[in-house]
Scaffold this motif. Structure first.
Motif, PDB file in Angstrom:
ATOM      1  N   ALA A   1       0.839  -1.207   0.000  1.00 19.31           N
ATOM      2  CA  ALA A   1       0.000   0.000   0.000  1.00 19.31           C
ATOM      3  C   ALA A   1       0.872   1.254   0.000  1.00 19.31           C
ATOM      4  CB  ALA A   1      -0.933  -0.010   1.203  1.00 19.31           C
ATOM      5  N   ASN A   2       1.951   1.235   0.778  1.00 14.34           N
ATOM      6  CA  ASN A   2       2.863   2.383   0.805  1.00 14.34           C
ATOM      7  C   ASN A   2       3.565   2.570  -0.531  1.00 14.34           C
ATOM      8  OD1 ASN A   2       2.206   2.988   3.436  1.00 14.34           O
ATOM      9  ND2 ASN A   2       3.975   1.945   4.317  1.00 14.34           N
ATOM     10  N   ILE A   3       3.926   1.471  -1.181  1.00  7.44           N
ATOM     11  CA  ILE A   3       4.542   1.560  -2.513  1.00  7.44           C
ATOM     12  C   ILE A   3       3.553   2.158  -3.501  1.00  7.44           C
ATOM     13  CG2 ILE A   3       5.346   0.173  -4.488  1.00  7.44           C
ATOM     14  CD1 ILE A   3       6.640  -1.721  -2.372  1.00  7.44           C
ATOM     15  N   GLU A   4       2.324   1.670  -3.478  1.00  6.15           N
ATOM     16  CA  GLU A   4       1.300   2.189  -4.386  1.00  6.15           C
ATOM     17  C   GLU A   4       1.049   3.675  -4.142  1.00  6.15           C
ATOM     18  OE1 GLU A   4      -3.297   1.175  -5.729  1.00  6.15           O
ATOM     19  OE2 GLU A   4      -2.322  -0.016  -4.190  1.00  6.15           O
ATOM     20  N   GLN A   5       0.989   4.063  -2.882  1.00  9.45           N
ATOM     21  CA  GLN A   5       0.771   5.462  -2.535  1.00  9.45           C
ATOM     22  C   GLN A   5       1.943   6.330  -2.999  1.00  9.45           C
ATOM     23  OE1 GLN A   5       0.877   6.321   1.691  1.00  9.45           O
ATOM     24  NE2 GLN A   5      -0.754   7.842   1.458  1.00  9.45           N
TER      25      GLN A   5
END
Length: 86
Positions: free
Chosen positions: A58-62
């Protein structure tokens, strides 16, 4: 269920995971770290990976979705995920 039958099932399932490519030599190395002082070591490592991976993804996507992109942060997150997967 008796212990020997359970042991055979575990051995069969583990072999199946190796045959399918889900496990490799690194899994054997993890098992070697397990001893009487930490009998659930492999289980704990896998559980931690499964717990942390969604957050990292999720942090990578964000981070990818932000502009301007922070490639240093992205590199750090991807490195964490890669390390966890290893």
């Amino acid at each position: 269920m008796d212990y020997s039958n359970l042991r055979r099932q575990i051995t069969f399932m583990k072999k199946s995971f190796f045959d399918q490519g889900y496990l490799d030599e690194q899994f054997n190395q993890l098992e070697e770290l397990q001893d009487e002082s930490s009998p659930n070591f492999v289980e704990e490592v896998v559980a931690l990976f499964l717990k942390d991976s969604p957050r990292l993804l999720a942090n990578i996507e964000q981070t990818i979705g932000k502009y301007p992109q922070d490639f240093y942060r992205l590199d750090s997150l991807v490195h964490q995920l890669k390390g966890s997967g290893s």
